[in-house]
Write a protein that holds these residues in place. Structure first.
Motif, PDB file in Angstrom:
ATOM      1  N   GLU A   1       0.710  -1.248   0.039  1.00 36.30           N
ATOM      2  CA  GLU A   1      -0.010   0.043  -0.090  1.00 36.30           C
ATOM      3  C   GLU A   1       0.924   0.971   0.077  1.00 36.30           C
ATOM      4  OE1 GLU A   1      -2.930   0.154   3.222  1.00 36.30           O
ATOM      5  OE2 GLU A   1      -2.974   2.531   3.212  1.00 36.30           O
TER       6      GLU A   1
ATOM      7  N   ILE B   1      -5.577   3.971  -3.224  1.00 35.51           N
ATOM      8  CA  ILE B   1      -4.924   2.577  -2.709  1.00 35.51           C
ATOM      9  C   ILE B   1      -5.260   2.193  -1.393  1.00 35.51           C
ATOM     10  CG2 ILE B   1      -2.868   1.289  -2.738  1.00 35.51           C
ATOM     11  CD1 ILE B   1      -1.884   3.459  -4.799  1.00 35.51           C
ATOM     12  N   GLU B   2      -5.468   0.852  -1.057  1.00 32.67           N
ATOM     13  CA  GLU B   2      -5.757   0.353   0.168  1.00 32.67           C
ATOM     14  C   GLU B   2      -5.243  -0.805   0.564  1.00 32.67           C
ATOM     15  OE1 GLU B   2      -9.110   0.561   3.368  1.00 32.67           O
ATOM     16  OE2 GLU B   2      -9.976   1.012   1.353  1.00 32.67           O
ATOM     17  N   SER B   3      -5.019  -1.701   1.845  1.00 34.17           N
ATOM     18  CA  SER B   3      -4.604  -2.705   1.874  1.00 34.17           C
ATOM     19  C   SER B   3      -5.528  -3.265   2.863  1.00 34.17           C
ATOM     20  CB  SER B   3      -3.172  -2.820   2.260  1.00 34.17           C
ATOM     21  OG  SER B   3      -2.911  -2.264   3.582  1.00 34.17           O
TER      22      SER B   3
ATOM     23  N   GLN C   1       1.086   3.762  -3.059  1.00 33.18           N
ATOM     24  CA  GLN C   1       0.819   4.903  -2.874  1.00 33.18           C
ATOM     25  C   GLN C   1       1.831   6.141  -3.377  1.00 33.18           C
ATOM     26  OE1 GLN C   1      -0.605   4.917   1.166  1.00 33.18           O
ATOM     27  NE2 GLN C   1      -2.807   5.046   0.322  1.00 33.18           N
TER      28      GLN C   1
ATOM     29  N   GLN D   1      -1.101   3.480   8.827  1.00 41.21           N
ATOM     30  CA  GLN D   1      -1.918   2.563   8.659  1.00 41.21           C
ATOM     31  C   GLN D   1      -2.503   1.791   9.608  1.00 41.21           C
ATOM     32  OE1 GLN D   1      -0.481  -0.114   5.344  1.00 41.21           O
ATOM     33  NE2 GLN D   1       0.574   1.722   4.428  1.00 41.21           N
TER      34      GLN D   1
END
Ligand code: 4NP
Length: 157
Positions: free
Chosen positions: A14, A30-32, A18, A62
């Protein structure tokens, strides 16, 4: 970006994607996430944070969350960091699973090889550096693939 715990590999993915997409002028969201919930709400593993920081990326804000079927309605592209993760994603998403949106991350670098990013969770710091290097190369390939070259961009404008 999906791994098992969402504390070692996918937070790196991520952060790296990013950083690279932002620097390339891309406006991606964008994510995880992780396929298990053992670490939900936790920050990334200290060694993932350390290795990211050594490379100029801050992933400390995060927080881990579990992958859900609804991620298939939110995201255009979903990368699994390893094959066991992909199998878990299928199980969690059920009918929502969309094969067209999913790939193993490393297939962006080595197409068709179905390579995993090895899980550094049980091992020493070296594994985190190895994971970082693999993920970084794959993210370079993604940004290159989806970036609009300067000359084409001016044609669109
Ligand atoms: P990750 O590593 O999938 O790269 O975040 C793991 C971290 C924790 C666990 C498994 C993998 N766990 O089962 O707790």
């Amino acid at each position: 970006m999906v791994c098992l715990g969402n504390i070692c590999r996918s937070p790196l993915a991520e952060g790296i994607l990013q950083d690279k997409s932002f620097k390339a002028g891309l406006t991606w969201s964008i994510e995880s996430a992780g396929t298990n919930s053992y670490h939900t709400g936790e920050p990334p593993h200290p060694l993932s944070q350390k290795v990211a920081k050594m490379n100029g990326i801050n992933i400390s804000r995060q927080r881990a969350r579990r992958f859900t079927a609804s991620d298939f309605t939110v995201y255009d592209k979903i990368y699994a960091l390893a094959e066991d993760v992909l199998q878990e994603m299928k199980r969690i998403a059920g009918n929502e699973f969309d094969n067209n949106k999913v790939d193993l991350l490393m297939n962006e670098l080595y197409p068709g090889k179905n390579m995993d990013v090895p899980d550094p969770w049980y091992g020493p710091e070296e594994g985190y550096h190895e994971a970082y290097k693999l993920i970084e190369k794959a993210c370079d390939a993604i940004v290159a693939k989806y970036s609009i070259p300067n000359n084409e961009y001016s044609m669109i404008k």
